[in-house]
Design an enzyme around this catalytic site. Structure first.
Site, PDB file in Angstrom:
ATOM      1  N   ASP A  39       0.627  -1.224  -0.118  1.00 23.17           N
ATOM      2  CA  ASP A  39       0.101   0.052  -0.253  1.00 23.17           C
ATOM      3  C   ASP A  39       0.959   1.142   0.185  1.00 23.17           C
ATOM      4  OD1 ASP A  39      -2.142   1.835   0.404  1.00 23.17           O
ATOM      5  OD2 ASP A  39      -2.880   0.966   2.193  1.00 23.17           O
TER       6      ASP A  39
ATOM      7  N   ARG B 276     -11.931   2.129   8.456  1.00 20.46           N
ATOM      8  CA  ARG B 276     -10.436   2.565   8.093  1.00 20.46           C
ATOM      9  C   ARG B 276     -10.733   3.748   7.338  1.00 20.46           C
ATOM     10  NH1 ARG B 276      -5.524  -0.313   4.878  1.00 20.46           N
ATOM     11  NH2 ARG B 276      -3.914   0.231   6.363  1.00 20.46           N
TER      12      ARG B 276
ATOM     13  N   LYS C 274      -1.654  -8.539  -4.810  1.00 14.81           N
ATOM     14  CA  LYS C 274      -2.084  -8.624  -3.609  1.00 14.81           C
ATOM     15  C   LYS C 274      -3.524  -7.922  -3.671  1.00 14.81           C
ATOM     16  CE  LYS C 274      -1.141  -7.880   1.436  1.00 14.81           C
ATOM     17  NZ  LYS C 274      -0.050  -7.375   2.300  1.00 14.81           N
ATOM     18  N   TRP C 275      -4.709  -8.653  -3.779  1.00 20.27           N
ATOM     19  CA  TRP C 275      -5.809  -7.879  -3.938  1.00 20.27           C
ATOM     20  C   TRP C 275      -6.580  -7.852  -2.502  1.00 20.27           C
ATOM     21  CZ3 TRP C 275      -9.113  -8.046  -8.609  1.00 20.27           C
ATOM     22  CH2 TRP C 275     -10.548  -7.460  -8.388  1.00 20.27           C
TER      23      TRP C 275
ATOM     24  N   GLY D  69      -5.799  -9.114   6.093  1.00 17.61           N
ATOM     25  CA  GLY D  69      -5.370 -10.471   6.600  1.00 17.61           C
ATOM     26  C   GLY D  69      -6.273 -11.311   6.343  1.00 17.61           C
TER      27      GLY D  69
ATOM     28  N   ASP E 135     -11.781 -17.930   2.048  1.00 18.05           N
ATOM     29  CA  ASP E 135     -12.848 -18.848   1.821  1.00 18.05           C
ATOM     30  C   ASP E 135     -12.542 -19.565   0.608  1.00 18.05           C
ATOM     31  OD1 ASP E 135     -14.501 -17.516  -0.394  1.00 18.05           O
ATOM     32  OD2 ASP E 135     -14.118 -16.020   0.959  1.00 18.05           O
TER      33      ASP E 135
ATOM     34  N   ASP F  16      -3.101 -10.543   9.470  1.00 22.75           N
ATOM     35  CA  ASP F  16      -2.225  -9.531   9.732  1.00 22.75           C
ATOM     36  C   ASP F  16      -1.345  -9.529  10.945  1.00 22.75           C
ATOM     37  OD1 ASP F  16      -2.901  -7.775   7.439  1.00 22.75           O
ATOM     38  OD2 ASP F  16      -4.314  -6.403   8.400  1.00 22.75           O
TER      39      ASP F  16
ATOM     40  N   GLU G 239      21.951 -13.222  11.256  1.00 20.25           N
ATOM     41  CA  GLU G 239      20.477 -13.660  10.660  1.00 20.25           C
ATOM     42  C   GLU G 239      20.447 -13.545   9.312  1.00 20.25           C
ATOM     43  OE1 GLU G 239      18.319 -11.205  14.554  1.00 20.25           O
ATOM     44  OE2 GLU G 239      19.434 -10.116  13.039  1.00 20.25           O
TER      45      GLU G 239
HETATM   46  C1  GLA Z   1      -4.072  -4.852   5.093  1.00 19.98           C
HETATM   47  C2  GLA Z   1      -3.373  -5.836   4.689  1.00 19.98           C
HETATM   48  C3  GLA Z   1      -1.831  -5.645   5.213  1.00 19.98           C
HETATM   49  C4  GLA Z   1      -1.341  -4.467   4.390  1.00 19.98           C
HETATM   50  C5  GLA Z   1      -2.490  -3.145   4.665  1.00 19.98           C
HETATM   51  C6  GLA Z   1      -2.123  -1.836   3.713  1.00 19.98           C
HETATM   52  O1  GLA Z   1      -4.454  -4.611   6.643  1.00 19.98           O
HETATM   53  O2  GLA Z   1      -3.636  -7.084   5.353  1.00 19.98           O
HETATM   54  O3  GLA Z   1      -1.117  -6.688   4.766  1.00 19.98           O
HETATM   55  O4  GLA Z   1      -1.489  -4.686   2.858  1.00 19.98           O
HETATM   56  O5  GLA Z   1      -3.730  -3.761   4.315  1.00 19.98           O
HETATM   57  O6  GLA Z   1      -2.786  -0.952   3.981  1.00 19.98           O
END
Ligand code: GLA
Length: 726
Positions: A367, A443, A476-477, A529, A534, A548, A614
């Protein structure tokens, strides 16, 4: 032939490898459910013998038979208002305002292959793999027909169910309720298991004995939700992972759903599942049909892990589609938890470059890359590159990422609009809200009315323009709120009850069009998240961001619950930084890795902030995931502990020749005896060598005696044991 019809078309047997489903049409044309359980090779009707139960009335045609009541008989699909007082499967309001639905058998039909459902995702299979049974029921006094569809995947112990409501009359009717599944279980002491939670703690299993009355698991949020999942289990009281009877049902639907389990006066069970009837009303004109989403059903008499294996198989092979369904997914790095909204091209390139040096395959820009989007208050809907962050545009960024040998992926949230956006300023009427009321924000954002064709066309165009504008390998939708304030100008007032379902149909149309137009792109679903985790979404997106919450300990609980129905390959799971951003917990990097490897694996932090040790660990983890990936995604998955109750979280992946045990021991105590866990699914008579040691065990020893876990130090101590069959 999995489907057998006897008695001049009045008795139906569906047999799969280990299960049997039986129905019979009785002398009054009522379709009775007789049995769903183990294959007994026997007509199970002998179990059904009913008393005259007071206040359970009798259909008119049964005359003086006071023990014949629709209220007590197990029914295959029950209509409301006609003498069955249990939770009905369908409720229709006829043109005269009455709402009785007395369904009687009309005809049946058997077809090769698996039916599909207009406008909805469903299990697909070829003619050699599946058969379809259609049974047509008709209301005694109206033109309403109900067609019950059964898809049978014999070798997989899977039966699917879905229903078509047809108005063959001359006047419109209203569908108030039309579940996909109605399942009556006349005998047995059952517990039910549902999967509840909240944002950042999804799909926690809860098992409880049935109590008389109705128990429900549902969503009214326009999405399946973080709070409940459209999947449920009924299991015998003694059912464990590896013993006992259980039935699982999962609904392929990405909107508001309802599962109800009724424990009736005679201690019988009815489970119904489908579109949530609250706020739902569908006007069905003369000649029209209404299709319900599909329920996938399975039965196991060998406990819950066998049931999970059947669901994992069918979802991975017959639900997920496209290029990525079976191949290993790229190991990705996502910048969300590394930068949130605060990034520019240099910062992203820096993260990507370091990740590529450690072996990561793909960089995903999350995002914040578009419109005016420096926080979550604005910008959604303006899917144009924010030049102040990415001054060379997408192409320049993608080219640089690719020069490190990496693929590029991008985050979008196509269903949403911010009020502070050019899109909203141009089309305020495209956001879902009720005229004259202030909408509820989630949100800070509003939801686009994708029940409208013009809005869907716009979304399709703007998203496909982005995907065509650069070499994008992954999307990522996302979808980041529950939906309320249902109202659409595209439907007349009396049809507003259709909107929630039309939203889901609109979503599927968009997903179908975009995934078909871009078959090379891997789509990952997301909804804050796992709020839309489904089997419907999985038809288009073979993986979904599971939660998330990236805390490794919490994730063991979330992924444990998710594993009851959904295959490991569908679970998006990443290693993030410590202290963890959601909980503040510190876990070792190796523990985070073994947890995230139980899924479609990736990282979600700036790897350059790690020290050299690491970094070396990350490099090695990626190599291990590549080595074990096909075992993890293709092997059988065993839950070896319940992380909410036990001292450790452990699970294993078992194939013909390999066994991989992963997990963590939560606490180290002084002078503590080493933990021991019994493995399952091994060949008792074969020998297994433990990697990195000279130890060899028989399968029987590992299953009966167990394996000693490593000596632990500190909390959340990682476990990885790899065995190879000799
Ligand atoms: C949701 C997603 C996160 C991230 C944020 C971005 O919460 O689950 O992984 O992509 O949006 O705003």
């Amino acid at each position: 032939m999995a489907i057998k019809v006897k008695c001049q078309g009045k008795e139906f047997y569906i047999k799969t490898l280990n299960t049997m489903y039986q129905m019979k049409v009785d002398e009054f044309g009522v379709l009775r459910h007789i049995w769903y359980g183990a294959d007994t090779d026997c007509d199970m009707e002998y179990l059904l013998d009913y008393p005259d139960v007071g206040f359970s009335g009798n259909i008119y045609d049964a005359q003086n038979r006071r023990n014949y009541s629709l209220d007590t008989l197990p029914l295959e699909y029950s209509g409301a208002g006609a003498g069955d007082f249990r939770c009905p499967a369908a409720e229709i309001v006829h043109s005269d305002g009455s709402n009785a639905l007395d369904l009687r058998f009309q005809s049946y039909n058997i077809k090769k292959g698996k039916y599909s459902i207009e406008g909805l995702p469903s299990v697909y299979a070829d003619e050699a793999e599946a058969e379809t049974l259609e049974i047509c029921l008709k209301d005694t006094s109206s033109g309403v027909q109900v067609v019950l569809k059964y898809g049978v995947l014999e070798d997989q112990d899977i039966i699917t169910r879905s229903t078509v409501i047809c108005n063959t009359g001359d006047t419109p009717v209203k569908i108030k309720k039309a579940y996909s599944l109605c399942l009556d279980l006349p005998y047995g002491d059952w517990d039910w298991v549902h999967f509840h939670g909240r944002h950042t703690m999804e799909r926690v299993p809860e098992r409880a004995p049935l109590i008389h009355g109705i128990q429900e698991s549902s969503s009214h949020r326009g999405i399946p939700s973080h709070q409940q999942n459209p999947a449920a289990l009924l299991c015998s009281r003694d059912c464990t992972e590896s013993e006992g009877d259980c039935i699982g049902a999962v609904l392929m639907y990405s909107g508001s759903f309802q599962t109800k389990v009724e424990y009736s006066q005679l201690n019988q069970v009815r489970m119904v599942m489908g579109i949530n009837p609250e706020l739902f009303c569908w006007e069905l004109n003369a000649g029209d049909k209404f299709y319900t989403p599909e329920v996938i059903l399975s039965f196991s008499s060998n406990g819950m892990e066998k049931l999970s294996h059947s669901f994992h198989n069918v979802i991975r092979n017959n639900v997920c589609k496209g290029k990525y369904k079976l191949i290993e997914r790229p190991v990705l790095i996502n910048n969300w938890e590394a930068t949130y909204f605060d990034f520019n091209e240099e910062r992203l390139i820096d993260i990507a470059k370091h990740a590529s040096e450690l072996g990561v395959d793909m960089f995903v820009m999350d995002d914040g890359w578009f419109g005016k989007r420096d926080d979550d208050c604005s910008g959604l809907g303006d899917w144009f590159v924010n030049k102040s962050k990415l001054n060379g545009g997408l192409t320049q960024l993608v080219d640089k990422i690719k020069s490190y040998g990496m693929k590029f992926g991008i985050w979008i949230e196509p269903e949403m609009v911010s009020e502070d956006s050019d899109l909203y300023r141009a089309h305020p009427d495209w956001a879902i809200q009720i005229p004259g009321r202030k909408p509820t924000r989630g949100r800070y954002q509003l939801v686009l009315d994708i029940t409208r064709q013009d809005v869907r066309d716009y979304v399709y165009k703007v998203i496909s323009d982005i995907l065509n504008s650069a070499d994008i390998s992954y999307v990522k939708w996302d979808m980041n709120r529950s939906i309320s304030d249902w109202y659409t100008a595209s439907l007349p007032p009396e049809r507003q009850g259709e909107m929630q379902h039309r939203y889901v149909l609109g979503l599927y149309e968009l997903l179908d069009k975009l995934t078909s137009a871009f078959p090379e792109i891997l789509f990952e679903g997301c909804c804050g998240g796992g709020g839309r985790f489904d089997a419907g979404i999985l038809q288009y997106c073979p993986q979904i961001w599971c939660s998330d919450d990236t805390d490794a300990y919490e994730r063991t609980i979330i992924q444990y619950g998710t594993s009851f129905f959904y295959p490991i390959s569908t679970v998006g799971s990443h290693v993030s930084t410590v202290p963890n951003h959601q909980t503040g917990r510190i876990t070792p990097i190796e523990t985070r890795a073994v947890t995230a490897m139980s899924g479609s694996f990736g990282y979600e932090l700036d790897l350059n902030t790690l020290n050299d040790k690491e970094k070396a660990a990350v490099k090695e983890q990626i190599q291990r995931f590549k080595e074990y990936g096909s075992l993890i995604h293709g092997g059988k998955y065993y839950r070896l502990s319940n992380p909410s109750k036990d001292k450790f979280a452990l699970w294993s992946f078992v194939s013909q020749d390999e066994v991989l045990v992963h997990g963590m021991v939560f606490r180290t105590e002084p002078n503590m005896l080493r933990c021991n866990v019994k493995l399952r699914g091994l060949d008792p008579n074969e020998k297994y060598a433990l990697n990195g040691s000279d130890k060899v065990y028989t399968g029987k020893a590992l299953m009966e005696g167990g394996v000693l876990l490593p000596k632990t130090r500190g909390d959340y101590f990682p476990v990885e044991l790899y065995f190879k069959k000799l």
